[in-house]
Write a protein that holds these residues in place. Structure first.
Motif: not given
Length: 133
Positions: A44, A47-48, A54, A57-58, A61-62, A117-118, A121, A124
């Protein structure tokens, strides 16, 4: 996007195979539970920071994955420290290929569980969380 999804699989397997090598050398199963939760967190965060975007929502999720991963690590680590050894591994510890299969499929399961989640993330662009539902 598919190449990133594949790289996440490689990272997940890489982490788990690396810890398998250590666990197999030490003939212990105490790393399995820690590695399981930590792999979720590592991917996670990877991916962030990969795109260095940033969006709210990203980050949400992280944070959810990290909280869940820490809870999982804590629960499983406390459990194994209390019981001393996991009986599921008694027959595997002395058979490296059997032990390896566990670690391999643990890496696959982390990757599969993290696919939603991937995907999020990898988007973009700034999204409203309600538009993702």
């Amino acid at each position: 996007m598919l190449n990133i999804i594949f790289s996440v699989l490689v990272i997940s397997l890489g982490i788990n195979v690396s810890f398998f090598i250590l666990a197999n050398a030490l003939k212990t199963d105490k790393f399995t539970d820690f590695t399981y939760g930590a792999t979720f967190i590592a991917i996670a965060l990877y991916l962030l920071f990969r795109n260095q975007t940033f969006f709210p929502y990203q980050i949400t999720v992280v944070v959810m994955v990290v909280i869940w991963g820490l809870r999982l690590i804590t629960y499983l680590l406390v459990r194994i420290l209390k019981i001393g050894r996991d009986n599921r591994f008694d027959t595997m510890r002395e058979k490296p290929f059997e032990f390896f299969k566990f670690w391999f499929f643990q890496g696959i399961s982390v990757w599969a569980i993290l696919l939603p989640a991937t995907y999020l993330l990898l988007l973009n662009e700034d999204k409203n969380i309600s538009s993702l539902m």
